[in-house]
Scaffold this motif. Structure first.
Motif, PDB file in Angstrom:
ATOM      1  N   ILE A  72      47.576  44.138  35.448  1.00 18.20           N
ATOM      2  CA  ILE A  72      48.943  44.021  34.941  1.00 18.20           C
ATOM      3  C   ILE A  72      48.490  43.370  33.618  1.00 18.20           C
ATOM      4  O   ILE A  72      48.351  42.020  33.223  1.00 18.20           O
ATOM      5  N   LYS A  73      48.656  44.251  32.362  1.00 19.19           N
ATOM      6  CA  LYS A  73      48.200  43.798  31.071  1.00 19.19           C
ATOM      7  C   LYS A  73      49.720  42.860  30.560  1.00 19.19           C
ATOM      8  O   LYS A  73      51.054  43.163  30.514  1.00 19.19           O
ATOM      9  N   PRO A  74      49.308  41.659  29.873  1.00 18.13           N
ATOM     10  CA  PRO A  74      50.052  40.393  29.412  1.00 18.13           C
ATOM     11  C   PRO A  74      50.827  41.024  28.315  1.00 18.13           C
ATOM     12  O   PRO A  74      50.307  41.981  27.325  1.00 18.13           O
ATOM     13  N   ALA A  75      52.082  41.152  28.281  1.00 11.53           N
ATOM     14  CA  ALA A  75      53.017  41.640  27.047  1.00 11.53           C
ATOM     15  C   ALA A  75      52.704  40.835  25.919  1.00 11.53           C
ATOM     16  O   ALA A  75      52.311  39.737  25.902  1.00 11.53           O
ATOM     17  N   PRO A  76      53.157  41.091  24.631  1.00 14.54           N
ATOM     18  CA  PRO A  76      53.155  40.427  23.523  1.00 14.54           C
ATOM     19  C   PRO A  76      53.602  39.007  23.734  1.00 14.54           C
ATOM     20  O   PRO A  76      52.947  38.218  23.116  1.00 14.54           O
ATOM     21  N   ILE A  77      54.784  39.022  24.000  1.00 11.39           N
ATOM     22  CA  ILE A  77      55.477  37.396  24.427  1.00 11.39           C
ATOM     23  C   ILE A  77      54.533  36.646  25.398  1.00 11.39           C
ATOM     24  O   ILE A  77      54.485  35.301  25.093  1.00 11.39           O
ATOM     25  N   THR A  78      53.882  37.207  26.370  1.00  8.39           N
ATOM     26  CA  THR A  78      52.922  36.403  27.279  1.00  8.39           C
ATOM     27  C   THR A  78      51.651  35.875  26.475  1.00  8.39           C
ATOM     28  O   THR A  78      51.289  34.914  26.698  1.00  8.39           O
ATOM     29  N   ALA A 116      56.708  27.022  25.887  1.00 12.21           N
ATOM     30  CA  ALA A 116      55.745  28.315  26.034  1.00 12.21           C
ATOM     31  C   ALA A 116      56.055  29.013  27.399  1.00 12.21           C
ATOM     32  O   ALA A 116      56.088  29.879  27.628  1.00 12.21           O
ATOM     33  N   ILE A 117      56.192  28.160  28.311  1.00 10.71           N
ATOM     34  CA  ILE A 117      56.372  28.570  29.767  1.00 10.71           C
ATOM     35  C   ILE A 117      57.657  29.263  29.764  1.00 10.71           C
ATOM     36  O   ILE A 117      58.046  30.584  30.286  1.00 10.71           O
ATOM     37  N   ALA A 118      58.726  28.650  29.225  1.00 11.95           N
ATOM     38  CA  ALA A 118      60.131  29.246  29.252  1.00 11.95           C
ATOM     39  C   ALA A 118      60.197  30.464  28.399  1.00 11.95           C
ATOM     40  O   ALA A 118      60.783  31.266  28.809  1.00 11.95           O
ATOM     41  N   LEU A 119      59.548  30.259  27.283  1.00 12.78           N
ATOM     42  CA  LEU A 119      59.494  31.544  26.456  1.00 12.78           C
ATOM     43  C   LEU A 119      58.963  32.712  27.180  1.00 12.78           C
ATOM     44  O   LEU A 119      59.555  33.922  27.165  1.00 12.78           O
ATOM     45  N   ASN A 120      57.708  32.744  27.755  1.00  9.98           N
ATOM     46  CA  ASN A 120      57.231  33.623  28.636  1.00  9.98           C
ATOM     47  C   ASN A 120      58.045  34.309  29.656  1.00  9.98           C
ATOM     48  O   ASN A 120      58.434  35.417  29.703  1.00  9.98           O
ATOM     49  N   GLU A 121      58.625  33.236  30.478  1.00 11.60           N
ATOM     50  CA  GLU A 121      59.400  33.722  31.705  1.00 11.60           C
ATOM     51  C   GLU A 121      60.918  34.277  31.191  1.00 11.60           C
ATOM     52  O   GLU A 121      61.214  35.463  31.702  1.00 11.60           O
ATOM     53  N   GLY A 132      61.456  35.778  28.203  1.00 10.83           N
ATOM     54  CA  GLY A 132      60.997  36.952  27.402  1.00 10.83           C
ATOM     55  C   GLY A 132      60.551  38.020  28.128  1.00 10.83           C
ATOM     56  O   GLY A 132      60.995  39.228  28.235  1.00 10.83           O
ATOM     57  N   SER A 133      59.812  37.796  29.679  1.00 13.45           N
ATOM     58  CA  SER A 133      59.572  39.099  30.510  1.00 13.45           C
ATOM     59  C   SER A 133      60.888  39.198  31.393  1.00 13.45           C
ATOM     60  O   SER A 133      61.070  40.460  31.398  1.00 13.45           O
ATOM     61  N   SER A 134      61.759  38.502  31.537  1.00 11.39           N
ATOM     62  CA  SER A 134      62.979  38.872  32.291  1.00 11.39           C
ATOM     63  C   SER A 134      63.616  39.658  31.234  1.00 11.39           C
ATOM     64  O   SER A 134      64.535  40.772  31.845  1.00 11.39           O
ATOM     65  N   LEU A 135      64.073  39.424  29.983  1.00  9.53           N
ATOM     66  CA  LEU A 135      64.814  40.037  28.964  1.00  9.53           C
ATOM     67  C   LEU A 135      64.160  41.698  29.103  1.00  9.53           C
ATOM     68  O   LEU A 135      64.934  42.452  28.997  1.00  9.53           O
ATOM     69  N   PHE A 136      62.871  41.574  29.029  1.00 10.97           N
ATOM     70  CA  PHE A 136      62.051  42.806  28.925  1.00 10.97           C
ATOM     71  C   PHE A 136      62.363  43.858  30.150  1.00 10.97           C
ATOM     72  O   PHE A 136      62.582  44.933  30.069  1.00 10.97           O
ATOM     73  N   ARG A 137      62.480  43.219  31.055  1.00  6.19           N
ATOM     74  CA  ARG A 137      62.492  44.045  32.395  1.00  6.19           C
ATOM     75  C   ARG A 137      63.991  44.479  32.455  1.00  6.19           C
ATOM     76  O   ARG A 137      64.259  45.651  32.911  1.00  6.19           O
TER      77      ARG A 137
END
Length: 300
Positions: free
Chosen positions: A118-124, A281-286, A288-293
């Motif tokens: 699972i390749k990390p997204a740019p936001i990750t 950073a943790i909040a941004l990743n989570e 950001g990933s939710s918005l992407f999905r």
């Protein structure tokens, strides 16, 4: 209503884990060894978890000869995390040991990349960079306060992050259909066996069991191995995975605050800035990933 209940229980679980440094440091101040604390902690944890499992009459559905060893091996990672995390506290301030252990966040992302492809997204990737920046400030490198601290402490701290990330990775893959309380109890057995094997020489020294050792071990057991899994088992299914991960990050400020208020460790404004960057950073990743999905579902 269910969402609010889930948020409350996840926060309680993460908050409980933040108090474990107090009891670990207390045990070391009494003169007890890493082995003594871990042995009694794991025995108490196994006893309490299995008592709850049997009293609740939890389901053993899904348990078989194949996944029982897998669950117990997963539990060994909790045992290793406990050894390395408390080991770091023998040599470092609790606040610094906590920050090192919290690196499990980005290590877990790397493990997913290597083993699950699972390749990390740019936001990750941006979040990982921010976490490392936060660690730079939170560790007080600028003030030179870490100079002279034993390298062994830093090694134990980062190892605790790797083993905790390994536990989280495996717990999401192994026997996920088994009742959470039953699975946690089996993990506790795996942790106990590992700790007893590693600290075999310390077993005779815990008898007769002293009140101070019992108090210390009961504290780290309740706040580290018993209450958090129970609260997470109740709350996590009621909220989304992303929100749960953000909520569990409350563990970091709770642990730092407890180290400051109860253990009287000095936390500088720069360290608080570093902690805030890590949490952001943790909040941004989570988020950001939710918005992407969500976007992917809308467009797909």
């Amino acid at each position: 209503m269910k969402g609010n209940k889930g948020i409350l229980f996840v926060l309680l679980g993460a908050g409980c884990f933040g108090f474990t440094p107090i009891f670990a440091k207390l045990g070391f101040s009494f003169g007890y060894s890493l082995g003594q604390i871990n042995i009694v902690q794991m025995i108490i944890s196994s006893f309490l978890l299995w008592s709850l499992t049997l009293l609740k009459r939890s389901s053993f559905k899904g348990i078989n000869k194949k996944n029982v060893p897998q669950i117990m091996v997963t539990g060994c990672f909790i045992g290793l995390t406990s050894i390395f995390y408390y080991g770091a506290m023998q040599y470092l301030p609790a606040s610094l040991a906590i920050i090192l252990m919290f690196q499990f966040v980005w290590i877990g992302i790397i493990l997913e990349w290597i083993f699950s492809k699972i390749k990390p997204a740019p936001i990750t990737i941006l979040s990982i960079i921010l976490i490392l920046v936060g660690v730079f400030f939170a560790s007080n490198l600028l003030n030179g306060d870490i100079q002279g601290l034993p390298l062994k402490g830093f090694l134990f701290g980062i190892l605790s992050a790797f083993t905790y990330a390994g536990f989280i990775f495996l717990s999401g893959k192994v026997a996920v259909n088994v009742d959470p309380l039953t699975r946690t109890s089996l993990m506790a057995i795996g942790s106990t066996i590992l700790v007893l094997a590693l600290f075999m020489r310390d077993i005779p020294s815990i008898l007769p069991l002293e009140a101070n050792l019992l108090t210390t071990a009961l504290g780290v057991s309740l706040f580290g191995a018993v209450l958090p899994p129970l609260f997470f088992a109740v709350g996590a299914p009621l909220v989304s995975g992303g929100i749960a991960n953000i909520l569990t990050s409350i563990e970091l400020p709770v642990a730092i605050l407890s180290a400051s208020l109860i253990l009287s460790e000095e936390i500088t404004p720069l360290q608080w800035l570093g902690i805030a960057i890590i949490l952001a950073a943790i909040a941004l990743n989570e988020l950001g990933s939710s918005l992407f999905r969500v976007r992917k579902q809308i467009n797909g």
